[in-house]
Motif scaffolding. Structure first.
Motif, PDB file in Angstrom:
ATOM      1  N   GLU A  94      -6.551   2.712   1.727  1.00 43.01           N
ATOM      2  CA  GLU A  94      -7.788   2.077   1.277  1.00 43.01           C
ATOM      3  C   GLU A  94      -8.740   1.850   2.453  1.00 43.01           C
ATOM      4  O   GLU A  94      -9.130   0.719   2.737  1.00 43.01           O
ATOM      5  CB  GLU A  94      -7.473   0.758   0.563  1.00 43.01           C
ATOM      6  N   GLN A 103       0.836  -1.203   0.000  1.00 42.02           N
ATOM      7  CA  GLN A 103       0.000   0.000   0.000  1.00 42.02           C
ATOM      8  C   GLN A 103       0.864   1.243   0.000  1.00 42.02           C
ATOM      9  O   GLN A 103       1.916   1.266   0.645  1.00 42.02           O
ATOM     10  CB  GLN A 103      -0.895   0.046   1.253  1.00 42.02           C
ATOM     11  N   TYR A 111      -1.609  -0.419  -5.744  1.00 44.77           N
ATOM     12  CA  TYR A 111      -3.079  -0.416  -5.830  1.00 44.77           C
ATOM     13  C   TYR A 111      -3.556  -1.099  -7.119  1.00 44.77           C
ATOM     14  O   TYR A 111      -4.488  -1.910  -7.094  1.00 44.77           O
ATOM     15  CB  TYR A 111      -3.585   1.024  -5.773  1.00 44.77           C
TER      16      TYR A 111
END
Length: 581
Positions: free
Chosen positions: A399, A82, A88
């Motif tokens: 996220e 991440q 992503y």
């Protein structure tokens, strides 16, 4: 007869020399940690050259392998999945190709990896797929499958180099349930690091009988209890309290460290942390002296080596050029236009257009009465004009899902009290700092260098009108005047509150330690959760409206303003330097 005697004497001396033959083995151990998707020397979010990166790490590794060859051991300590659009894209969009993070690590010749909390946050489908694509073991001695009681990942890895046996034990901070929704790690639990280390150390010593034991822990060094039961950042505790480790590799806290500690048996343990993004690596030299195949002496020296000194690996860039182009196309898609430039910088000093855009979105999606949000990026901006996919990673870094929760007025107030206690200094004169800073800046990530506490826990609220009196003591700073529509605010009323999943699960302890809700009760307070991350909804919001005019809602401020306004200017310069803005 004399000749025979001399022969046997020479033979005896030669045999004795062979039997006591000594050999010196040199190993090089290189550790990366918290790379956060920083694979290329290009920042796809800010569209500029990036410092650090796996491409620079590999240049360092290539140079050192010329000397050490197979005696270089390359390890990664988690939080690789991440942070940048590259990760992503291969987490959620291209789920058919081999994961690019695994392909890169395979290409670089990693010997073992470890799980980090941001790897867990991608969800089991993603991190299991990535681990399956890796040609080396991903470790996790304290990640346990609840159904079987077995470890989900391999607990440790055994390696042998020139007759020297090395074991690497991998663990993650057990505080995952405080930050992440259970659906991301369904069927797993995260055991205490020290208890786990004791258990596996016994097995390792008895079964493997290694010459060198390395602990690789995705946890920092300032231990604290989170959620009333999870010991976070316990790396130093393990190094001191569990005898057997020669080296403890740390990560997670993005803080550079290289020092030796003494364990309970009086042995020295090297502890080292390369912070984040591959700017530096843990660079460890191990010299072992063997006599008759047994280690009789060990010397361990560590340093943090700067990857910029080695340039960028041409081999790496050439091999991964196609993926680079794919990501550049992905982030270059236009989604709308902003009429004003927005920055996180003003967010530390009052109501700001950047954070209030997130508040507005959270309230609109959820239909909640109150929103809580913090700046997830320490210092970033989105410029006036066309807005692209890469800007969405700037606006919302991780996220996180959006939760709608039930909180009483008092709980909202008390959570804000804790937030501003983490955020602000208690001013006792007009010359004091407004913000709560460290006594001395520390090395490592910029977002953690100056503030005493993590800025991603500096929650402000929207939907209510309030002031923060920085002359007051902790617990007495926040005064809620009314709801944003002018209706009275009631401490005893239950309100619907929009906030991200990190906060809703107990992250930062604003809802547990601050608002007084037990960790076990948080789940029952959740009314609703989005099925996609907040960034997805931000993109939809902007695409649908096409033109966004960001503005500060002006629903809260620091007081007394005769002190806080001049202090804000001083502290702004302290954080960001002088500016014409």
């Amino acid at each position: 007869m004399k000749r025979v005697s001399v022969f046997f004497l020479c033979f005896f001396i030669l045999t004795a020399c062979v039997n006591t033959q000594e050999k010196e083995i040199k190993l090089k151990i290189v550790q990366t940690s918290d790379i956060h998707g920083n694979f290329y020397p290009h920042d796809f979010i800010l569209q500029r050259e990036a410092t650090g990166s796996l491409a620079r790490v590999y240049a360092l590794v290539q140079k050192n392998r010329e000397v050490y060859k197979d005696n270089l051991i390359l390890l990664d300590n988690g939080d690789i999945l991440q942070g940048q659009p590259t990760a992503y894209y291969y987490n959620y969009i291209d789920t058919v190709s081999p994961h690019v993070a695994a392909e890169m690590m395979n290409f670089m010749g990693y010997d073992a990896g470890n799980m980090g909390n941001h790897d867990v946050e991608t969800g089991r489908t993603v991190f299991d797929r990535w681990a399956g694509d890796c040609h080396f073991p991903v470790l996790g001695a304290n990640i346990i499958e609840t159904a079987s009681g077995n470890t989900h990942f391999k607990p440790y890895q055994v390696m042998e180099r020139d007759g020297v046996k090395i074991v690497v034990l991998g663990m993650i901070t057990p505080a995952i349930p405080v930050w992440l929704s259970e659906n991301l790690w369904q069927g797993l639990r995260f055991d205490d690091m020290e208890d786990t280390a004791r258990k596996w150390m016994k097995t390792i010593r008895e079964k493997e009988k290694p010459d060198l034991i390395i602990g690789m822990f995705h946890a920092g060094q300032d231990a604290l209890l989170m959620g009333g039961k999870y010991r976070e950042n316990a790396s130093i505790d393990v190094a001191r309290n569990v005898p057997g480790f020669d080296i403890v590799l740390m990560g997670h806290d993005h803080a550079r460290e290289c020092k030796k500690v003494v364990n309970v048996e009086g042995d020295s343990v090297l502890v080292i942390d390369p912070a984040s993004n591959g700017l530096v690596v843990s660079d460890i030299d191990v010299t072992l002296k063997l006599r008759n195949g047994k280690v009789v002496d060990k010397k361990i020296e560590g340093r943090l080596s700067d990857t910029k000194d080695y340039g960028i690996s041409e081999d790496f860039m050439k091999h991964f050029t196609p993926q680079y182009g794919t990501i550049q196309d992905f982030v270059s898609k236009k989604i709308g236009r902003f009429t004003e430039t927005i920055s996180t910088r003003p967010a530390y000093f009052g109501s700001s257009a950047f954070i209030d855009l997130i508040h507005t979105l959270q309230l609109e999606i959820s239909g909640a009465e109150i929103s809580l949000a913090a700046p997830l990026s320490f210092d970033t901006e989105i410029k006036e004009g066309e807005v692209f996919v890469n800007d969405m990673f700037n606006l919302y870094k991780y996220e996180n899902m959006l939760y709608t929760m039930k909180l009483s007025g008092k709980e909202v107030h008390d959570a804000l009290e804790m937030s501003y206690d983490l955020w602000t200094n208690r001013m006792q004169s007009a010359d004091d700092h407004l913000l709560l800073f460290r006594e001395k800046r520390r090395e490592g990530a910029a977002d953690r260098a100056s503030f005493k506490n993590f800025s991603f826990n500096f929650d402000s609220a929207a939907g209510i009108i309030y002031t923060v009196d920085v002359t007051k003591p902790a617990g007495e700073k926040v005064t809620i005047i009314s709801m944003a529509d002018g209706k009275p605010f009631d401490m005893n009323k239950i309100y619907t509150v929009a906030l991200n999943s990190y906060r809703g699960n107990g992250g930062g302890e604003l809802l547990t330690k601050g608002a007084g809700i037990s960790q076990d009760d948080l789940k029952g307070r959740i009314i609703n959760s989005t099925d996609k991350d907040l960034r997805y909804y931000l993109m939809q919001y902007i695409e649908q409206r096409k033109v966004i005019t960001p503005h500060a809602l002006g629903q809260w401020k620091f007081i007394p303003e005769k002190w806080t306004v001049p202090a804000s200017k001083r502290d702004y310069e302290y954080l960001f330097g002088k500016t014409d803005k």
